[in-house]
Write a protein that holds these residues in place. Structure first.
Motif, mmCIF file in Angstrom:
data_model
loop_
_atom_site.group_PDB
_atom_site.id
_atom_site.type_symbol
_atom_site.label_atom_id
_atom_site.label_comp_id
_atom_site.label_asym_id
_atom_site.label_seq_id
_atom_site.Cartn_x
_atom_site.Cartn_y
_atom_site.Cartn_z
ATOM 1 N N UNK A 227 0.843 -1.203 0.000
ATOM 2 C CA UNK A 227 0.000 0.000 0.000
ATOM 3 C C UNK A 227 0.877 1.252 0.000
ATOM 4 N N UNK A 228 1.969 1.215 0.753
ATOM 5 C CA UNK A 228 2.907 2.344 0.767
ATOM 6 C C UNK A 228 3.469 2.556 -0.633
ATOM 7 N N UNK A 229 3.884 1.471 -1.270
ATOM 8 C CA UNK A 229 4.437 1.556 -2.622
ATOM 9 C C UNK A 229 3.417 2.135 -3.600
ATOM 10 N N UNK A 230 2.182 1.713 -3.478
ATOM 11 C CA UNK A 230 1.120 2.203 -4.361
ATOM 12 C C UNK A 230 0.887 3.701 -4.147
ATOM 13 N N UNK A 231 0.787 4.135 -2.892
ATOM 14 C CA UNK A 231 0.603 5.566 -2.606
ATOM 15 C C UNK A 231 1.787 6.380 -3.123
ATOM 16 N N UNK A 232 2.982 5.838 -2.955
ATOM 17 C CA UNK A 232 4.193 6.528 -3.398
ATOM 18 C C UNK A 232 4.212 6.680 -4.920
ATOM 19 N N UNK A 233 3.937 5.603 -5.641
ATOM 20 C CA UNK A 233 3.998 5.677 -7.098
ATOM 21 C C UNK A 233 2.901 6.567 -7.667
ATOM 22 N N UNK A 234 1.705 6.515 -7.096
ATOM 23 C CA UNK A 234 0.623 7.382 -7.579
ATOM 24 C C UNK A 234 0.909 8.844 -7.259
ATOM 25 N N UNK A 235 1.463 9.097 -6.091
ATOM 26 C CA UNK A 235 1.828 10.472 -5.731
ATOM 27 C C UNK A 235 2.906 11.025 -6.639
ATOM 28 N N UNK A 236 3.919 10.200 -6.939
ATOM 29 C CA UNK A 236 4.998 10.638 -7.834
ATOM 30 C C UNK A 236 4.471 10.908 -9.234
ATOM 31 N N UNK A 237 3.515 10.104 -9.673
ATOM 32 C CA UNK A 237 2.939 10.339 -10.996
ATOM 33 C C UNK A 237 2.240 11.701 -11.029
ATOM 34 N N UNK A 238 1.494 12.012 -9.981
ATOM 35 C CA UNK A 238 0.844 13.324 -9.917
ATOM 36 C C UNK A 238 1.876 14.443 -9.877
ATOM 37 N N UNK A 239 2.964 14.229 -9.162
ATOM 38 C CA UNK A 239 4.005 15.251 -9.083
ATOM 39 C C UNK A 239 4.678 15.469 -10.433
ATOM 40 N N UNK A 240 4.882 14.398 -11.185
ATOM 41 C CA UNK A 240 5.460 14.556 -12.526
ATOM 42 C C UNK A 240 4.549 15.401 -13.401
ATOM 43 N N UNK A 241 3.242 15.214 -13.259
ATOM 44 C CA UNK A 241 2.290 16.026 -14.007
ATOM 45 C C UNK A 241 2.412 17.493 -13.605
ATOM 46 N N UNK A 242 2.547 17.745 -12.300
ATOM 47 C CA UNK A 242 2.737 19.116 -11.827
ATOM 48 C C UNK A 242 4.014 19.725 -12.382
ATOM 49 N N UNK A 243 5.080 18.938 -12.436
ATOM 50 C CA UNK A 243 6.345 19.433 -12.976
ATOM 51 C C UNK A 243 6.192 19.813 -14.441
ATOM 52 N N UNK A 244 5.526 18.966 -15.202
ATOM 53 C CA UNK A 244 5.328 19.251 -16.624
ATOM 54 C C UNK A 244 4.517 20.537 -16.793
ATOM 55 N N UNK A 245 3.480 20.705 -15.982
ATOM 56 C CA UNK A 245 2.652 21.903 -16.050
ATOM 57 C C UNK A 245 3.479 23.142 -15.700
ATOM 58 N N UNK A 246 4.312 23.050 -14.687
ATOM 59 C CA UNK A 246 5.121 24.192 -14.290
ATOM 60 C C UNK A 246 6.172 24.541 -15.335
ATOM 61 N N UNK A 247 6.637 23.566 -16.086
ATOM 62 C CA UNK A 247 7.557 23.871 -17.179
ATOM 63 C C UNK A 247 6.856 24.708 -18.242
ATOM 64 N N UNK A 248 5.590 24.395 -18.498
ATOM 65 C CA UNK A 248 4.830 25.190 -19.461
ATOM 66 C C UNK A 248 4.665 26.620 -18.949
ATOM 67 N N UNK A 249 4.357 26.766 -17.657
ATOM 68 C CA UNK A 249 4.221 28.104 -17.076
ATOM 69 C C UNK A 249 5.527 28.878 -17.164
ATOM 70 N N UNK A 250 6.635 28.198 -16.901
ATOM 71 C CA UNK A 250 7.934 28.859 -16.967
ATOM 72 C C UNK A 250 8.170 29.420 -18.354
ATOM 73 N N UNK A 251 7.848 28.618 -19.352
ATOM 74 C CA UNK A 251 8.034 29.053 -20.740
ATOM 75 C C UNK A 251 7.183 30.282 -21.038
ATOM 76 N N UNK A 252 5.948 30.326 -20.522
ATOM 77 C CA UNK A 252 5.046 31.455 -20.770
ATOM 78 C C UNK A 252 5.488 32.726 -20.070
ATOM 79 N N UNK A 253 5.891 32.615 -18.800
ATOM 80 C CA UNK A 253 6.104 33.805 -17.996
ATOM 81 C C UNK A 253 7.567 34.221 -17.798
ATOM 82 N N UNK A 254 8.502 33.314 -18.029
ATOM 83 C CA UNK A 254 9.896 33.638 -17.774
ATOM 84 C C UNK A 254 10.757 33.625 -19.033
ATOM 85 N N UNK A 255 10.136 33.549 -20.197
ATOM 86 C CA UNK A 255 10.921 33.543 -21.441
ATOM 87 C C UNK A 255 11.106 34.948 -21.952
#
Length: 105
Positions: free
Chosen positions: A77-105
């Motif tokens: 269960x710990x492994x499952x929570x960890x992997x699902x949480x990391x997947x959500x975090x990767x999505x957040x990272x990808x979204x923030x890269x898009x924001x960086x390109x929009x606002x800091x370029x």
């Protein structure tokens, strides 16, 4: 169906690598804004259990077994929570890269 999952997995891994490369650059304004937004988003986007498991494993340095014992759940269960949480975090990272390109370029 498996091809789609691999494609999504590959895309999130590439976004994560790109994020790490951008953090290596001297861009203090972006890093501070990102750090603030990222930790707020972690609290808002992850389930309480995912947040707790990731904090225990990544911040405190506990093993899955130690985390499971502390929370009173199985290591799988710990492994499952960890992997699902990391997947959500990767999505957040990808979204923030898009924001960086929009606002800091």
């Amino acid at each position: 169906m498996r091809t789609v999952a691999l494609s999504e997995h590959t895309a999130t891994r590439l976004a994560y690598r790109q994020y790490l490369g951008l953090l290596a650059e001297d861009d203090r304004g972006f890093r501070q804004a990102f750090r603030t937004a990222f930790f707020r988003a972690m609290r808002e986007q992850l389930t309480p259990r995912q947040y707790e498991v990731l904090r225990m494993i990544e911040v405190e340095g506990l093993s899955c077994k130690q985390c499971a014992e502390r929370l009173g759940i199985s290591p799988s269960a710990v492994s499952r929570h960890c992997s699902r949480g990391k997947k959500r975090l990767r999505t957040l990272l990808a979204y923030n890269l898009e924001l960086r390109h929009q606002y800091f370029s």
